[in-house]
Every structure is written in structure tokens, then in C-alpha cells.
Scaffold this motif. Structure first.
Motif, PDB file in Angstrom:
ATOM      1  N   CYS A 129       0.838  -1.210   0.000  1.00  0.00           N
ATOM      2  CA  CYS A 129       0.000   0.000   0.000  1.00  0.00           C
ATOM      3  C   CYS A 129       0.869   1.255   0.000  1.00  0.00           C
ATOM      4  O   CYS A 129       0.616   2.208  -0.746  1.00  0.00           O
ATOM      5  CB  CYS A 129      -0.925   0.003   1.216  1.00  0.00           C
ATOM      6  SG  CYS A 129      -2.274  -1.197   1.142  1.00  0.00           S
ATOM      7  N   GLN A 130       1.881   1.234   0.846  1.00  0.00           N
ATOM      8  CA  GLN A 130       2.778   2.383   0.936  1.00  0.00           C
ATOM      9  C   GLN A 130       3.474   2.624  -0.401  1.00  0.00           C
ATOM     10  O   GLN A 130       3.584   3.767  -0.866  1.00  0.00           O
ATOM     11  CB  GLN A 130       3.816   2.127   2.032  1.00  0.00           C
ATOM     12  CG  GLN A 130       4.750   3.306   2.299  1.00  0.00           C
ATOM     13  CD  GLN A 130       5.731   2.988   3.422  1.00  0.00           C
ATOM     14  OE1 GLN A 130       5.932   1.823   3.799  1.00  0.00           O
ATOM     15  NE2 GLN A 130       6.348   4.013   3.972  1.00  0.00           N
ATOM     16  N   TYR A 132       2.428   1.668  -3.416  1.00  0.00           N
ATOM     17  CA  TYR A 132       1.442   2.092  -4.415  1.00  0.00           C
ATOM     18  C   TYR A 132       1.096   3.571  -4.259  1.00  0.00           C
ATOM     19  O   TYR A 132       1.021   4.317  -5.244  1.00  0.00           O
ATOM     20  CB  TYR A 132       0.179   1.248  -4.292  1.00  0.00           C
ATOM     21  CG  TYR A 132      -0.935   1.687  -5.207  1.00  0.00           C
ATOM     22  CD1 TYR A 132      -1.004   1.253  -6.523  1.00  0.00           C
ATOM     23  CD2 TYR A 132      -1.932   2.560  -4.749  1.00  0.00           C
ATOM     24  CE1 TYR A 132      -2.028   1.664  -7.365  1.00  0.00           C
ATOM     25  CE2 TYR A 132      -2.953   2.989  -5.590  1.00  0.00           C
ATOM     26  CZ  TYR A 132      -2.988   2.534  -6.893  1.00  0.00           C
ATOM     27  OH  TYR A 132      -4.000   2.956  -7.733  1.00  0.00           O
ATOM     28  N   ASN A 133       0.898   4.003  -3.030  1.00  0.00           N
ATOM     29  CA  ASN A 133       0.541   5.404  -2.789  1.00  0.00           C
ATOM     30  C   ASN A 133       1.674   6.346  -3.193  1.00  0.00           C
ATOM     31  O   ASN A 133       1.431   7.425  -3.753  1.00  0.00           O
ATOM     32  CB  ASN A 133       0.197   5.607  -1.313  1.00  0.00           C
ATOM     33  CG  ASN A 133      -1.100   4.906  -0.935  1.00  0.00           C
ATOM     34  OD1 ASN A 133      -1.988   4.707  -1.770  1.00  0.00           O
ATOM     35  ND2 ASN A 133      -1.223   4.519   0.332  1.00  0.00           N
ATOM     36  N   GLU A 137       1.347   9.151  -6.183  1.00  0.00           N
ATOM     37  CA  GLU A 137       1.663  10.550  -5.906  1.00  0.00           C
ATOM     38  C   GLU A 137       2.728  11.064  -6.870  1.00  0.00           C
ATOM     39  O   GLU A 137       2.640  12.189  -7.380  1.00  0.00           O
ATOM     40  CB  GLU A 137       2.155  10.685  -4.462  1.00  0.00           C
ATOM     41  CG  GLU A 137       2.429  12.125  -4.055  1.00  0.00           C
ATOM     42  CD  GLU A 137       2.833  12.235  -2.593  1.00  0.00           C
ATOM     43  OE1 GLU A 137       3.299  13.329  -2.194  1.00  0.00           O
ATOM     44  OE2 GLU A 137       2.687  11.243  -1.848  1.00  0.00           O
ATOM     45  N   GLU A 144      -7.671   6.507  -5.743  1.00  0.00           N
ATOM     46  CA  GLU A 144      -8.065   6.189  -4.367  1.00  0.00           C
ATOM     47  C   GLU A 144      -6.864   5.585  -3.650  1.00  0.00           C
ATOM     48  O   GLU A 144      -6.165   4.731  -4.195  1.00  0.00           O
ATOM     49  CB  GLU A 144      -9.225   5.194  -4.376  1.00  0.00           C
ATOM     50  CG  GLU A 144      -9.728   4.836  -2.986  1.00  0.00           C
ATOM     51  CD  GLU A 144     -10.869   3.834  -3.029  1.00  0.00           C
ATOM     52  OE1 GLU A 144     -11.268   3.361  -1.949  1.00  0.00           O
ATOM     53  OE2 GLU A 144     -11.351   3.526  -4.150  1.00  0.00           O
ATOM     54  N   ARG A 145      -6.602   6.060  -2.445  1.00  0.00           N
ATOM     55  CA  ARG A 145      -5.446   5.581  -1.710  1.00  0.00           C
ATOM     56  C   ARG A 145      -5.593   4.103  -1.384  1.00  0.00           C
ATOM     57  O   ARG A 145      -6.686   3.595  -1.137  1.00  0.00           O
ATOM     58  CB  ARG A 145      -5.263   6.379  -0.417  1.00  0.00           C
ATOM     59  CG  ARG A 145      -4.740   7.783  -0.647  1.00  0.00           C
ATOM     60  CD  ARG A 145      -4.432   8.468   0.673  1.00  0.00           C
ATOM     61  NE  ARG A 145      -3.402   7.780   1.436  1.00  0.00           N
ATOM     62  CZ  ARG A 145      -2.095   7.882   1.196  1.00  0.00           C
ATOM     63  NH1 ARG A 145      -1.659   8.637   0.196  1.00  0.00           N
ATOM     64  NH2 ARG A 145      -1.222   7.243   1.945  1.00  0.00           N
ATOM     65  N   THR A 147      -5.235   1.112   1.033  1.00  0.00           N
ATOM     66  CA  THR A 147      -5.219   0.825   2.466  1.00  0.00           C
ATOM     67  C   THR A 147      -5.514  -0.659   2.653  1.00  0.00           C
ATOM     68  O   THR A 147      -6.065  -1.309   1.760  1.00  0.00           O
ATOM     69  CB  THR A 147      -6.295   1.634   3.216  1.00  0.00           C
ATOM     70  OG1 THR A 147      -7.598   1.190   2.789  1.00  0.00           O
ATOM     71  CG2 THR A 147      -6.143   3.133   2.942  1.00  0.00           C
TER      72      THR A 147
END
Length: 243
Positions: A129-130, A132-133, A137, A144-145, A147
Motif C-alpha cells: 500500500c505504501q 502504491y501510494n 503521488e 483512491e489511496r 489501504t
């Protein structure tokens, strides 16, 4: 008046008043090489400005009658035979070199040691997740973030990508295969090896590995059941978005 033919502008039945000539391109179409022209014909019989490409050098023209006379000599056939042998040797050398480069590509792909991060499922999802976000960015994409609460199929998707790009040397080798002989097959095989390793190390990611690989990875019965379950979940997620 007489009718004009495609390459005749003199009365039928009379000899062509113009000496017929060949350019170097015309000679090469008959099997001549630069060496043969230089040694057997020597200087051109005529030079004319290049009307098609004015800035190019003058055209070198050779009398067809002289060309045909030389083409009946032993010297011509000897040089022609030498030229054919050189072409054949060059083709064999090129094929051998290509085969060697293909073998090197295969060796690089099969020789890459696939080492995955040693992560438990929860930690894998968190890092995926980290990652991908951070990627979203950097791309400036409004997404969509990611999580741990997102849909299972999405979490599996980003987890497989995260693991694939975490393999040391993968990105460099994948890019380095560009324009090498067998590059497409080499890249496909490289990814397949990684997907197989991910599926063996993280069985719950088997379905996503197979989907991304676009080829069957021969599942166990448990993995086949997971494949079917994930297919149902994906369809349900699609229906939810359409509502």
C-alpha cells in the motif's frame, strides 16, 4: 507519327539511336558489386547530373553493350562466385552471432536469482500500500489511496507488483533485454519465473500471479479454488462500481 512505347521514342523496326546505359544501381540489380565494377568496368562511360536528387553526386552510367560483353567473361563469373561465397559466409556468421546473443539472453534470464522480501501477509500488504501510494503521488494521478481495508483482489494486485519489482536486478535485466535477440520471449520467461516464485512463496497470490502472467501456472486444487473465489469477488466489485 509513331506511337510512343514505355521506353521507346524512335520508329519501330529501326535501331535505337541512343546507346543504352546502366547506373550502378542497375548493375547491382544484375549481381554486380562495387569491386566487380571497379575491376571489370573501370571508369564510367558517361556521367550525368542527378536530376532526381540535384545535390547528390553525378550518376555514373555504363554502356549496356559493354556490361553484357563483360558478363560473358570468365573473370566476371570468378568474381561473381567470390561475391556469392562472401555473402553466404556473412549470412552464416550473422546467424551464429545471433544464436550466441540469444543464448546469452536465455542465460541471463534463467540465471537471475529470484529473492523475495521475507514478509508476513499483513506486513506485505502494508508495504505494498505504501509503495502504491508513493507511486500514484509521483505520477500525479488522482487515485483512491491504497489501504489494508481495500478489496482483496486489489490488495493482491499491488502485492504481486510490489514483490515483482522488489527482486534484485529484475528491473535492470528487464530493461537491458531491449532489442536483444529473443527479448520478447526473454521478458515473458523472466516474469513467469518471478510469478511462479511469488505463487509458491505466497499461495494466496497465485490467482493474481496467473492473471498477470496471462498463462496458466498449473495450480494445486487449493489454488484452483482460490482462483474461482477471486473471479467471483472481482465480478462483484465490478457490479458495485456500476451501481
Amino acid at each position: 507519327m509513331w506511337e510512343h512505347g514505355t521506353d521507346q521514342d524512335y520508329p519501330p523496326g529501326q535501331p535505337d539511336p541512343r546507346p543504352r546505359t546502366l547506373t550502378k544501381a542497375g548493375l547491382k540489380a544484375r549481381g554486380w558489386t562495387d569491386k566487380m565494377v571497379r575491376e571489370l568496368l573501370g571508369e564510367a562511360d558517361e556521367r550525368r547530373p542527378n536530376t532526381r536528387y540535384p545535390h547528390h553526386a553525378d550518376m555514373h552510367l555504363y554502356l549496356l553493350s559493354r556490361v553484357e560483353e563483360v558478363e560473358r567473361t570468365d573473370a566476371f563469373f570468378e568474381l561473381l562466385d567470390q561475391s556469392e561465397k562472401r555473402k553466404e559466409a556473412g549470412a552464416k556468421a550473422g546467424a551464429k552471432a545471433k544464436e550466441a546473443r540469444l543464448a546469452r539472453t536465455t542465460s541471463q534470464v534463467e540465471g537471475l536469482e529470484i529473492v523475495l522480501p521475507n514478509l508476513e501477509a499483513d506486513e506485505l500488504i502494508r508495504q505494498a500500500c505504501q509503495n502504491y501510494n508513493a507511486w500514484a503521488e509521483a505520477q500525479g494521478a488522482e487515485r483512491e489511496r491504497a489501504t489494508p481495508e481495500r478489496d482483496e483482489w486489489f490488495l493482491n494486485f499491488i502485492s504481486v507488483n510490489f514483490l515483482r519489482y522488489s527482486v534484485p536486478g529484475y528491473r535492470e535485466l528487464y530493461d537491458g533485454l531491449h532489442k536483444q535477440p529473443g527479448a520478447a520471449e526473454g521478458r515473458r520467461r523472466l516474469d513467469e519465473r518471478i510469478y511462479q516464485t511469488i505463487a509458491q512463496t505466497h499461495p494466496h497470490l497465485f490467482v493474481e500471479c496467473e492473471r498477470q502472467n496471462k498463462r496458466k501456472l498449473f495450480p494445486t486444487p487449493q489454488q484452483q479454488a482460490a482462483r474461482e473465489r477471486m473471479a467471483v469477488q472481482r465480478e462483484e466489485a465490478k457490479k458495485k462500481k456500476r451501481r
